[in-house]
Design an enzyme around this catalytic site. Sequence first.
Site, PDB file in Angstrom:
ATOM      1  N   ARG A  21      46.699 -40.073   9.711  1.00 57.44           N
ATOM      2  CA  ARG A  21      45.347 -39.960  10.257  1.00 57.44           C
ATOM      3  C   ARG A  21      44.333 -40.034   9.120  1.00 57.44           C
ATOM      4  O   ARG A  21      44.525 -39.432   8.068  1.00 57.44           O
ATOM      5  CB  ARG A  21      45.139 -38.620  10.971  1.00 57.44           C
ATOM      6  CG  ARG A  21      46.059 -38.326  12.136  1.00 57.44           C
ATOM      7  CD  ARG A  21      45.839 -36.897  12.626  1.00 57.44           C
ATOM      8  NE  ARG A  21      46.818 -36.473  13.618  1.00 57.44           N
ATOM      9  CZ  ARG A  21      47.027 -35.200  13.940  1.00 57.44           C
ATOM     10  NH1 ARG A  21      46.323 -34.243  13.329  1.00 57.44           N
ATOM     11  NH2 ARG A  21      47.927 -34.886  14.855  1.00 57.44           N
ATOM     12  N   ASP A  54      54.554 -36.115  13.881  1.00 57.73           N
ATOM     13  CA  ASP A  54      54.822 -35.267  15.040  1.00 57.73           C
ATOM     14  C   ASP A  54      55.807 -35.962  15.970  1.00 57.73           C
ATOM     15  O   ASP A  54      55.688 -37.169  16.222  1.00 57.73           O
ATOM     16  CB  ASP A  54      53.531 -34.969  15.810  1.00 57.73           C
ATOM     17  CG  ASP A  54      52.560 -34.105  15.009  1.00 57.73           C
ATOM     18  OD1 ASP A  54      52.976 -33.516  13.993  1.00 57.73           O
ATOM     19  OD2 ASP A  54      51.383 -34.031  15.413  1.00 57.73           O
ATOM     20  N   TYR A  62      54.828 -21.681  16.809  1.00 59.99           N
ATOM     21  CA  TYR A  62      53.749 -21.817  15.829  1.00 59.99           C
ATOM     22  C   TYR A  62      52.499 -22.233  16.607  1.00 59.99           C
ATOM     23  O   TYR A  62      52.584 -23.047  17.530  1.00 59.99           O
ATOM     24  CB  TYR A  62      54.115 -22.871  14.778  1.00 59.99           C
ATOM     25  CG  TYR A  62      53.154 -22.921  13.615  1.00 59.99           C
ATOM     26  CD1 TYR A  62      53.286 -22.033  12.554  1.00 59.99           C
ATOM     27  CD2 TYR A  62      52.121 -23.858  13.581  1.00 59.99           C
ATOM     28  CE1 TYR A  62      52.404 -22.077  11.477  1.00 59.99           C
ATOM     29  CE2 TYR A  62      51.238 -23.910  12.516  1.00 59.99           C
ATOM     30  CZ  TYR A  62      51.379 -23.012  11.466  1.00 59.99           C
ATOM     31  OH  TYR A  62      50.501 -23.060  10.412  1.00 59.99           O
ATOM     32  N   HIS A 111      51.637 -25.768  18.620  1.00 56.88           N
ATOM     33  CA  HIS A 111      52.785 -26.670  18.428  1.00 56.88           C
ATOM     34  C   HIS A 111      53.834 -26.485  19.529  1.00 56.88           C
ATOM     35  O   HIS A 111      55.015 -26.742  19.311  1.00 56.88           O
ATOM     36  CB  HIS A 111      53.424 -26.442  17.053  1.00 56.88           C
ATOM     37  CG  HIS A 111      52.640 -27.013  15.921  1.00 56.88           C
ATOM     38  ND1 HIS A 111      51.418 -26.503  15.531  1.00 56.88           N
ATOM     39  CD2 HIS A 111      52.876 -28.073  15.097  1.00 56.88           C
ATOM     40  CE1 HIS A 111      50.944 -27.204  14.519  1.00 56.88           C
ATOM     41  NE2 HIS A 111      51.808 -28.167  14.242  1.00 56.88           N
ATOM     42  N   ASP A 156      54.199 -28.286  22.165  1.00 56.73           N
ATOM     43  CA  ASP A 156      54.626 -29.540  22.789  1.00 56.73           C
ATOM     44  C   ASP A 156      55.117 -30.581  21.795  1.00 56.73           C
ATOM     45  O   ASP A 156      55.311 -31.745  22.147  1.00 56.73           O
ATOM     46  CB  ASP A 156      53.485 -30.128  23.615  1.00 56.73           C
ATOM     47  CG  ASP A 156      52.272 -30.501  22.765  1.00 56.73           C
ATOM     48  OD1 ASP A 156      52.220 -30.108  21.572  1.00 56.73           O
ATOM     49  OD2 ASP A 156      51.366 -31.181  23.290  1.00 56.73           O
ATOM     50  N   HIS A 157      55.337 -30.188  20.546  1.00 56.63           N
ATOM     51  CA  HIS A 157      55.856 -31.154  19.570  1.00 56.63           C
ATOM     52  C   HIS A 157      56.456 -30.434  18.368  1.00 56.63           C
ATOM     53  O   HIS A 157      56.219 -29.246  18.153  1.00 56.63           O
ATOM     54  CB  HIS A 157      54.755 -32.112  19.098  1.00 56.63           C
ATOM     55  CG  HIS A 157      53.675 -31.455  18.291  1.00 56.63           C
ATOM     56  ND1 HIS A 157      52.629 -30.748  18.850  1.00 56.63           N
ATOM     57  CD2 HIS A 157      53.469 -31.399  16.945  1.00 56.63           C
ATOM     58  CE1 HIS A 157      51.824 -30.294  17.909  1.00 56.63           C
ATOM     59  NE2 HIS A 157      52.318 -30.676  16.730  1.00 56.63           N
ATOM     60  N   HIS A 196      56.367 -30.779  14.325  1.00 57.24           N
ATOM     61  CA  HIS A 196      55.674 -31.421  13.203  1.00 57.24           C
ATOM     62  C   HIS A 196      56.597 -31.405  11.995  1.00 57.24           C
ATOM     63  O   HIS A 196      57.207 -30.384  11.671  1.00 57.24           O
ATOM     64  CB  HIS A 196      54.385 -30.671  12.874  1.00 57.24           C
ATOM     65  CG  HIS A 196      53.763 -31.101  11.582  1.00 57.24           C
ATOM     66  ND1 HIS A 196      52.889 -32.164  11.500  1.00 57.24           N
ATOM     67  CD2 HIS A 196      53.912 -30.623  10.313  1.00 57.24           C
ATOM     68  CE1 HIS A 196      52.507 -32.319  10.236  1.00 57.24           C
ATOM     69  NE2 HIS A 196      53.126 -31.398   9.497  1.00 57.24           N
TER      70      HIS A 196
END
Length: 249
Positions: free
Chosen positions: A175, A198, A226, A229, A231-232, A234
């Site tokens: 990003r 991710d 965490y 977080h 739904d994914h 990292h």
Amino acid sequence: MSRRFPRNALTRAFTVLVMAAIGSVAAIAVGASPAYADGCYTWGRSLSSGMSGEDVRQLQIRVAGWPGYNNTIGIDGVFGAETRDAVIRFQQAYGLGADGIAGPQTFSKIYSLQDDDCTPIHFSYAELNKCNTTWAGGAVSAATAKSNALRAMWRLEALRHALGDQALRVTSGFRSTACNNAAGGVSGSRHLYGDGVDLGSGPHSLCTIGKQARYHGFTGILGPGYPDHSDHIHTDARSGTLWSASQCF
């Protein structure tokens, strides 16, 4: 006047020529020490402990996902003990002779795993950069961000193989600052450096992915438990280690 040979004599002569040609090709194949060339990078010698050079560094990028639990290997062009151990784990993972020496068999397997832009076959630059096409605007130069993403992809390739060669779903990669702000990322996000990736759930649960990632060179692993977080998972390659997914480990 032309001389005509009996049909059986011609057949025998043709057979001898064909067999000689096959024998020559076989001899070349058996005697050749380098593996077949690849469109991305070709190794011209076998590599082992104590050696150094750009070819070692290129090898390290490809085996960086096999350092063992809570470990990493340096991408420094020096074939040390950690590189040897990573080569052994790579060889074991793909059913090769595990001697810690990167030779024709090891390189042939690497060639089969990568595309002509050096990315592993199951991941792409486009997949790791949905922000822009230039890799610019992050916390490092565009070249560094892209290089970091390449290394991340090889760690992901190792993780994918360890999870049974089932797909990993990338939901976010590099990003720029603008893209990070739009995504609600923190100011020091590893996504700005190109090594933050991710992963969403798919064939595997988030916890399964997170637990296995601990063996594949990721120093940053954040997941369910965490903040933000759930739904994914990292993953990144930060300096130091931060693993936090209290619902998983």
